[in-house]
Design a protein around this motif. Structure first.
Motif, PDB file in Angstrom:
ATOM      1  N   GLU A  99       0.838  -1.185   0.000  1.00 34.82           N
ATOM      2  CA  GLU A  99       0.000   0.000   0.000  1.00 34.82           C
ATOM      3  C   GLU A  99       0.878   1.242   0.000  1.00 34.82           C
ATOM      4  O   GLU A  99       1.987   1.229   0.539  1.00 34.82           O
ATOM      5  N   VAL A 100       0.347   2.299  -0.613  1.00 36.04           N
ATOM      6  CA  VAL A 100       1.056   3.578  -0.627  1.00 36.04           C
ATOM      7  C   VAL A 100       0.007   4.683  -0.578  1.00 36.04           C
ATOM      8  O   VAL A 100      -1.084   4.545  -1.134  1.00 36.04           O
ATOM      9  N   LEU A 102      -1.134   8.104  -1.834  1.00 35.48           N
ATOM     10  CA  LEU A 102      -0.938   9.058  -2.928  1.00 35.48           C
ATOM     11  C   LEU A 102      -1.942  10.183  -2.739  1.00 35.48           C
ATOM     12  O   LEU A 102      -3.156   9.969  -2.869  1.00 35.48           O
ATOM     13  N   GLY A 103      -1.462  11.375  -2.429  1.00 36.32           N
ATOM     14  CA  GLY A 103      -2.384  12.457  -2.139  1.00 36.32           C
ATOM     15  C   GLY A 103      -3.236  12.087  -0.940  1.00 36.32           C
ATOM     16  O   GLY A 103      -2.721  11.753   0.130  1.00 36.32           O
ATOM     17  N   ASP A 104      -4.552  12.116  -1.105  1.00 34.95           N
ATOM     18  CA  ASP A 104      -5.474  11.750  -0.038  1.00 34.95           C
ATOM     19  C   ASP A 104      -6.073  10.366  -0.254  1.00 34.95           C
ATOM     20  O   ASP A 104      -7.128  10.052   0.299  1.00 34.95           O
ATOM     21  N   ALA A 105      -5.446   9.538  -1.049  1.00 36.46           N
ATOM     22  CA  ALA A 105      -5.978   8.198  -1.345  1.00 36.46           C
ATOM     23  C   ALA A 105      -4.958   7.136  -0.952  1.00 36.46           C
ATOM     24  O   ALA A 105      -3.758   7.280  -1.207  1.00 36.46           O
ATOM     25  N   LEU A 106      -5.439   6.099  -0.329  1.00 36.98           N
ATOM     26  CA  LEU A 106      -4.603   4.963   0.024  1.00 36.98           C
ATOM     27  C   LEU A 106      -4.752   3.917  -1.080  1.00 36.98           C
ATOM     28  O   LEU A 106      -5.856   3.450  -1.361  1.00 36.98           O
ATOM     29  N   ILE A 107      -3.654   3.574  -1.731  1.00 40.79           N
ATOM     30  CA  ILE A 107      -3.672   2.703  -2.897  1.00 40.79           C
ATOM     31  C   ILE A 107      -3.028   1.372  -2.536  1.00 40.79           C
ATOM     32  O   ILE A 107      -1.858   1.320  -2.143  1.00 40.79           O
ATOM     33  N   GLY A 108      -3.787   0.298  -2.659  1.00 42.32           N
ATOM     34  CA  GLY A 108      -3.229  -1.040  -2.551  1.00 42.32           C
ATOM     35  C   GLY A 108      -2.931  -1.551  -3.948  1.00 42.32           C
ATOM     36  O   GLY A 108      -3.847  -1.650  -4.772  1.00 42.32           O
ATOM     37  N   TYR A 109      -1.680  -1.847  -4.229  1.00 36.41           N
ATOM     38  CA  TYR A 109      -1.308  -2.213  -5.592  1.00 36.41           C
ATOM     39  C   TYR A 109      -0.691  -3.602  -5.654  1.00 36.41           C
ATOM     40  O   TYR A 109      -0.102  -4.091  -4.683  1.00 36.41           O
ATOM     41  N   ALA A 110      -0.870  -4.243  -6.805  1.00 32.26           N
ATOM     42  CA  ALA A 110      -0.288  -5.564  -7.060  1.00 32.26           C
ATOM     43  C   ALA A 110       1.084  -5.366  -7.685  1.00 32.26           C
ATOM     44  O   ALA A 110       1.202  -4.717  -8.724  1.00 32.26           O
ATOM     45  N   PRO A 133      11.593  -4.135 -12.499  1.00 27.41           N
ATOM     46  CA  PRO A 133      12.777  -5.001 -12.499  1.00 27.41           C
ATOM     47  C   PRO A 133      13.162  -5.398 -11.079  1.00 27.41           C
ATOM     48  O   PRO A 133      12.876  -4.673 -10.113  1.00 27.41           O
ATOM     49  N   GLY A 134      13.828  -6.514 -10.954  1.00 31.26           N
ATOM     50  CA  GLY A 134      14.202  -6.997  -9.630  1.00 31.26           C
ATOM     51  C   GLY A 134      15.174  -6.095  -8.907  1.00 31.26           C
ATOM     52  O   GLY A 134      15.220  -6.094  -7.674  1.00 31.26           O
ATOM     53  N   TRP A 135      15.967  -5.290  -9.634  1.00 27.98           N
ATOM     54  CA  TRP A 135      16.974  -4.456  -8.976  1.00 27.98           C
ATOM     55  C   TRP A 135      16.414  -3.149  -8.425  1.00 27.98           C
ATOM     56  O   TRP A 135      17.101  -2.437  -7.694  1.00 27.98           O
ATOM     57  N   VAL A 136      15.151  -2.808  -8.753  1.00 26.50           N
ATOM     58  CA  VAL A 136      14.562  -1.569  -8.250  1.00 26.50           C
ATOM     59  C   VAL A 136      14.014  -1.806  -6.843  1.00 26.50           C
ATOM     60  O   VAL A 136      13.261  -2.748  -6.614  1.00 26.50           O
ATOM     61  N   THR A 137      14.380  -0.953  -5.894  1.00 27.49           N
ATOM     62  CA  THR A 137      13.926  -1.106  -4.513  1.00 27.49           C
ATOM     63  C   THR A 137      12.467  -0.682  -4.370  1.00 27.49           C
ATOM     64  O   THR A 137      11.919   0.022  -5.219  1.00 27.49           O
ATOM     65  N   ILE A 138      11.843  -1.122  -3.270  1.00 24.99           N
ATOM     66  CA  ILE A 138      10.471  -0.695  -2.982  1.00 24.99           C
ATOM     67  C   ILE A 138      10.406   0.822  -2.862  1.00 24.99           C
ATOM     68  O   ILE A 138       9.468   1.461  -3.347  1.00 24.99           O
ATOM     69  N   ALA A 139      11.413   1.421  -2.223  1.00 27.20           N
ATOM     70  CA  ALA A 139      11.432   2.881  -2.105  1.00 27.20           C
ATOM     71  C   ALA A 139      11.472   3.537  -3.479  1.00 27.20           C
ATOM     72  O   ALA A 139      10.811   4.560  -3.719  1.00 27.20           O
ATOM     73  N   GLY A 140      12.231   2.953  -4.410  1.00 22.75           N
ATOM     74  CA  GLY A 140      12.288   3.501  -5.756  1.00 22.75           C
ATOM     75  C   GLY A 140      10.957   3.382  -6.471  1.00 22.75           C
ATOM     76  O   GLY A 140      10.533   4.292  -7.180  1.00 22.75           O
ATOM     77  N   ILE A 141      10.280   2.239  -6.287  1.00 20.89           N
ATOM     78  CA  ILE A 141       8.967   2.045  -6.905  1.00 20.89           C
ATOM     79  C   ILE A 141       7.974   3.063  -6.373  1.00 20.89           C
ATOM     80  O   ILE A 141       7.232   3.702  -7.130  1.00 20.89           O
ATOM     81  N   GLU A 142       7.960   3.256  -5.066  1.00 17.87           N
ATOM     82  CA  GLU A 142       6.956   4.144  -4.481  1.00 17.87           C
ATOM     83  C   GLU A 142       7.285   5.608  -4.741  1.00 17.87           C
ATOM     84  O   GLU A 142       6.380   6.442  -4.802  1.00 17.87           O
ATOM     85  N   GLN A 143       8.549   5.939  -4.942  1.00 21.39           N
ATOM     86  CA  GLN A 143       8.878   7.296  -5.367  1.00 21.39           C
ATOM     87  C   GLN A 143       8.335   7.547  -6.778  1.00 21.39           C
ATOM     88  O   GLN A 143       7.812   8.622  -7.079  1.00 21.39           O
ATOM     89  N   ALA A 144       8.468   6.538  -7.636  1.00 19.11           N
ATOM     90  CA  ALA A 144       7.914   6.665  -8.981  1.00 19.11           C
ATOM     91  C   ALA A 144       6.396   6.808  -8.936  1.00 19.11           C
ATOM     92  O   ALA A 144       5.808   7.577  -9.705  1.00 19.11           O
ATOM     93  N   LEU A 145       5.738   6.085  -8.040  1.00 18.00           N
ATOM     94  CA  LEU A 145       4.295   6.210  -7.884  1.00 18.00           C
ATOM     95  C   LEU A 145       3.919   7.623  -7.454  1.00 18.00           C
ATOM     96  O   LEU A 145       2.929   8.191  -7.946  1.00 18.00           O
ATOM     97  N   GLN A 146       4.687   8.194  -6.542  1.00 11.66           N
ATOM     98  CA  GLN A 146       4.399   9.560  -6.107  1.00 11.66           C
ATOM     99  C   GLN A 146       4.540  10.550  -7.263  1.00 11.66           C
ATOM    100  O   GLN A 146       3.733  11.460  -7.409  1.00 11.66           O
ATOM    101  N   GLU A 147       5.560  10.337  -8.088  1.00 10.96           N
ATOM    102  CA  GLU A 147       5.782  11.258  -9.204  1.00 10.96           C
ATOM    103  C   GLU A 147       4.645  11.220 -10.219  1.00 10.96           C
ATOM    104  O   GLU A 147       4.350  12.223 -10.871  1.00 10.96           O
ATOM    105  N   LYS A 148       3.999  10.068 -10.362  1.00 10.62           N
ATOM    106  CA  LYS A 148       2.902   9.927 -11.323  1.00 10.62           C
ATOM    107  C   LYS A 148       1.548   9.835 -10.628  1.00 10.62           C
ATOM    108  O   LYS A 148       0.578   9.323 -11.196  1.00 10.62           O
ATOM    109  N   SER A 149       1.458  10.333  -9.397  1.00 12.84           N
ATOM    110  CA  SER A 149       0.245  10.142  -8.598  1.00 12.84           C
ATOM    111  C   SER A 149      -0.987  10.778  -9.241  1.00 12.84           C
ATOM    112  O   SER A 149      -2.084  10.213  -9.189  1.00 12.84           O
ATOM    113  N   ASP A 150      -0.836  11.958  -9.857  1.00 14.64           N
ATOM    114  CA  ASP A 150      -2.005  12.615 -10.466  1.00 14.64           C
ATOM    115  C   ASP A 150      -2.602  11.735 -11.557  1.00 14.64           C
ATOM    116  O   ASP A 150      -3.826  11.563 -11.641  1.00 14.64           O
ATOM    117  N   TRP A 151      -1.733  11.196 -12.403  1.00 14.49           N
ATOM    118  CA  TRP A 151      -2.216  10.332 -13.496  1.00 14.49           C
ATOM    119  C   TRP A 151      -2.869   9.072 -12.934  1.00 14.49           C
ATOM    120  O   TRP A 151      -3.955   8.658 -13.383  1.00 14.49           O
TER     121      TRP A 151
END
Length: 348
Positions: A99-100, A102-110, A133-151
């Protein structure tokens, strides 16, 4: 370490993909499958992102962030119980592992680890799915999610709105049931005395009464050879059987119309009940079309037929493919939007 982000959304599942992050390498092209000409349902018929009660930690974070600085007490407990504070919406994929917020929404993602060079996000009827990819950390994934949160939030809201429209159009299977047929209402009339010569149902244009006393367009009805005491399942199955026969006849005529215009030859038509595809084409000339397309206006059906036949010339969605579609359907973009924005009714 350079983080690579690609936001991918299936063309027919609710919009176009978000742009790749600056400096990111493009993903490696996928191998071309024999049925690459798949037109997907917005589907349609799947579960919406779930809206659940948020946990107290998520509520606390959102409430603290939304409270004006002047009103934020230094160490005092909240004036109201947590349950009365503004709660974030929750969108949870049925196979969510993380879960992450994003803004005011809690997103559970697969999350799925994959052999790829970038992070891919897909927003569909089930919610948000992430392939990384396997080399990307969870922190890296969730930072990317934050960057694209509006979309992401916009697409999740669109998917839920679509599901709400489907639910409001749910068919009640009984005498007098109404469903869309070729873009217009069709009323089901149970008539055990009518002779249907083994077909079980017949399309009839009934005279319609005009309250103003003038001429009125006839009301289209489907007379089904069942008793009015028939179960909902019996009514549904009889109507579906008739629609599938009508779909095969209609699709065959339209395939025969567009194939010569596109300079292709189709070899076989198969009807589909898929929940995620409107149609597909294979290099051997076989075409698969979803019988539920019969709910839509003839022009929308023509777009799907032309789309699949165009794949017999171009087995991808390159500019050359869309030019091929436009050669027989110049207004294909508007028809594609209708297919996306007007969900077919749910069948149960």
């Amino acid at each position: 370490m350079q983080r690579l982000v690609q936001l991918a959304l299936d063309l027919w599942g609710g919009g176009t993909p978000a742009p790749t992050a600056p400096g990111a390498r493009p993903p490696a092209p996928a191998p071309h499958a024999p049925d690459a000409g798949a037109l997907r349902v917005n589907s349609d018929q799947n579960r919406p992102p779930a809206l659940d009660a948020p946990g107290p930690d998520a509520i606390k974070k959102v409430a603290e962030r939304n409270r004006p600085p002047a009103a934020r007490p230094a160490a005092a407990p909240p004036a109201e119980p947590l349950g009365t504070l503004l709660a974030p919406a929750i969108f949870r994929h049925p196979r969510a592992q993380r879960e992450v917020l994003l803004g005011d929404a809690l997103i559970g993602y697969a999350l799925q680890r994959a052999r790829r060079r970038s992070i891919g996000f897909t927003v569909g009827p089930d919610g948000l799915a992430v392939r990384a990819p396997g080399w990307v950390t969870i922190a890296g994934i969730e930072q990317a999610l934050q960057e694209k949160s509006d979309w992401i939030l916009r697409k999740l809201a669109e998917a839920q709105t679509r599901q709400d429209k489907q639910a409001s159009g749910r068919i009640v299977w009984r005498d007098g049931a109404v469903l869309p047929y070729l873009g217009a209402p069709l009323t089901v009339v149970l008539d055990p005395t009518h002779g249907f010569t083994g077909q079980g149902a017949a399309l009839v244009d009934e005279p319609a009464a005009d309250p103003a006393g003038g001429a009125a367009a006839p009301a289209r009805t489907l007379r089904v050879g069942l008793s009015r005491s028939a179960s909902p399942e019996q009514v549904r199955d009889a109507v579906q059987a008739w629609l599938m026969r009508a779909a095969r006849s209609h699709f065959t005529r339209r395939l025969d119309h567009f194939a010569p215009l596109l300079g292709v030859r189709w070899t076989r038509l198969r009807l589909s009940s898929a929940e995620t595809r409107w149609g597909s084409a294979k290099t051997d000339g076989s075409i698969r079309l979803n019988w539920r397309l019969l709910h839509y206006a003839p022009a929308v059906i023509d777009y799907v037929v032309a789309h699949e036949l165009a794949h017999l010339r171009v087995m991808d969605h390159s500019p050359r493919f869309w030019d091929t579609v436009a050669s027989v359907m110049p207004d294909y973009a508007g028809l594609r939007n209708q297919l996306r924005d007007q969900p077919a009714p749910l069948w149960e």
